[in-house]
Motif scaffolding. Sequence first.
Motif, mmCIF file in Angstrom:
data_model
loop_
_atom_site.group_PDB
_atom_site.id
_atom_site.type_symbol
_atom_site.label_atom_id
_atom_site.label_comp_id
_atom_site.label_asym_id
_atom_site.label_seq_id
_atom_site.Cartn_x
_atom_site.Cartn_y
_atom_site.Cartn_z
ATOM 1 N N UNK A 260 0.794 -1.215 0.000
ATOM 2 C CA UNK A 260 0.000 0.000 0.000
ATOM 3 C C UNK A 260 0.826 1.264 0.000
ATOM 4 N N UNK A 261 2.141 1.160 0.176
ATOM 5 C CA UNK A 261 2.994 2.344 0.274
ATOM 6 C C UNK A 261 3.467 2.770 -1.104
ATOM 7 N N UNK A 353 2.649 16.362 -7.136
ATOM 8 C CA UNK A 353 3.172 15.301 -6.272
ATOM 9 C C UNK A 353 2.035 14.504 -5.642
ATOM 10 N N UNK A 354 0.995 15.206 -5.181
ATOM 11 C CA UNK A 354 -0.138 14.521 -4.572
ATOM 12 C C UNK A 354 -0.871 13.664 -5.596
ATOM 13 N N UNK A 355 -1.056 14.207 -6.806
ATOM 14 C CA UNK A 355 -1.734 13.444 -7.860
ATOM 15 C C UNK A 355 -0.940 12.201 -8.235
ATOM 16 N N UNK A 356 0.380 12.357 -8.345
ATOM 17 C CA UNK A 356 1.229 11.204 -8.677
ATOM 18 C C UNK A 356 1.140 10.151 -7.581
ATOM 19 N N UNK A 361 -0.571 4.914 -5.794
ATOM 20 C CA UNK A 361 -1.270 4.100 -4.803
ATOM 21 C C UNK A 361 -2.367 3.273 -5.459
ATOM 22 N N UNK A 362 -3.111 3.904 -6.368
ATOM 23 C CA UNK A 362 -4.152 3.176 -7.099
ATOM 24 C C UNK A 362 -3.554 2.067 -7.941
ATOM 25 N N UNK A 363 -2.427 2.342 -8.593
ATOM 26 C CA UNK A 363 -1.777 1.323 -9.416
ATOM 27 C C UNK A 363 -1.298 0.154 -8.557
ATOM 28 N N UNK A 364 -0.701 0.466 -7.415
ATOM 29 C CA UNK A 364 -0.209 -0.591 -6.521
ATOM 30 C C UNK A 364 -1.366 -1.440 -6.020
ATOM 31 N N UNK A 439 8.257 -2.900 -9.104
ATOM 32 C CA UNK A 439 8.628 -1.727 -9.877
ATOM 33 C C UNK A 439 7.815 -0.511 -9.444
ATOM 34 N N UNK A 440 6.501 -0.701 -9.249
ATOM 35 C CA UNK A 440 5.639 0.407 -8.832
ATOM 36 C C UNK A 440 6.066 0.953 -7.482
ATOM 37 N N UNK A 441 6.583 0.068 -6.626
ATOM 38 C CA UNK A 441 7.063 0.496 -5.306
ATOM 39 C C UNK A 441 8.484 1.054 -5.340
#
Length: 444
Positions: A260-261, A353-356, A361-364, A439-441
């Motif tokens: 979730x991080x 930064x917040x949007x990214x 988070x949604x992708x993870x 990779x996402x993390x």
Amino acid sequence: MGKHQEDHFHYKSWLVIVGLTVIALRTNAQTRLSLDQALALARENNQWNKIAYQEQLVSIADYNDSRNAILPQITMGAFYQRFSKVTLFSDGLWDSRSITRIPGPNSAGTSVEASMNLYTGGRQKTQIQEQKQRSDLAALNLLEQESSISLQVCVQYFELVNSIEQQKLVGEQLARAETRLNNIRVLYKNTRVTRNDVLRSEVVLANVQLLAEKVMNDRRIIANRLKLLLNKKDEEDIVPTDSARIALPITMPPSADQYGSAGSSFLVRKAMIAEEISQTRLTLVRSNYRPTLALFGAYNLSYPNNLFFPPVDQAYSVGFVGLRVQYQLSSLYHNKYKESAATVRIQIAKQAEQNVADNVTDQITALYIKYQESLTRIAVAKRTIEQTEDNYRIVSTRYYNQLALLIDLLDADNLFQESKYSLVRAQVDALNYYHQLRFAQGTL
């Protein structure tokens, strides 16, 4: 069916089997790589990784150059001049005469000048800080590039594993189709089945032969893609030593410290650096409101002595040191809109930064859900294989005892084959989702 047609089917099956066998034999003489070895080769040899590394070196050089800007500026020079005679005019340009320049026609000199900024309103310090941030961004870009290539290697590696597993499964299906066709021909000769069963079996065998050829071609294409990522231009094919049955991590909840991080994501970290650079740019703009203080000095050796009048035919040397204070009054109105623009850019960077972070988070979360789904599919596929295998054996026995139709037997074979395909596909998907999660993390 005539003997010619039978020979044709045997010949095509023989070609496919030989093709699969040749690939298997060639495999023993080719490059065998584990996933870890493939990842190490990609990090070292991939061309895009090398480009990102060169860009990092450039950013380090820019940073070191900004640090050198605080060192004194030193200039050294020399000159020599020889003057012509001086022409003097009287009564306009009609009456003229020439004399030699006093004290002589020659003039020469050498000098050393130095200056050093003692205070620039924080401008130099801020510029160094900005170059350091850009250097950190280049280093992060290198890590992201290496991680991106590693992800592509993982995907192509396990797609190659999937292709090899499919070759094995198609080989088994081809053998079953061959055996089934031979048995049905015997039954047809004994008038126990109709010619329709023979024709349908021949069509099924032909389709399996085409599938075997497709799988072989797919394997070659995937292997070439993997070789491109590894920058291997030799003719040897790559043979993965790891299988799709690699042990995967036990399912875990998407907590803040695990899936979730998003804080360690490359995209989030780059957005944070972009915000820091925006803050630094605002500090740089505000430094224009402050005065500058510089120490300067020079030492000259000249000829002739022009300090007196008339000039004296002698060389002389003199030096000086001093302080220079400057303040740009125009900054009071030039900086007004620059400061406003820099302040707005900071707000934009914070929102970005917040949007990214939200998107990552949604992708993870999505990848974690798909990963869990793949693990479930693996468990279901393992049970399904046992069930479909038993079903195929039962239906096969019933068909040869004239208790079932050929279409039932073919459906049972397809279900059995599909269940084995599903297991391999689920295992490969789980591995791909797992590495996409890493990779996402930002941990791959």
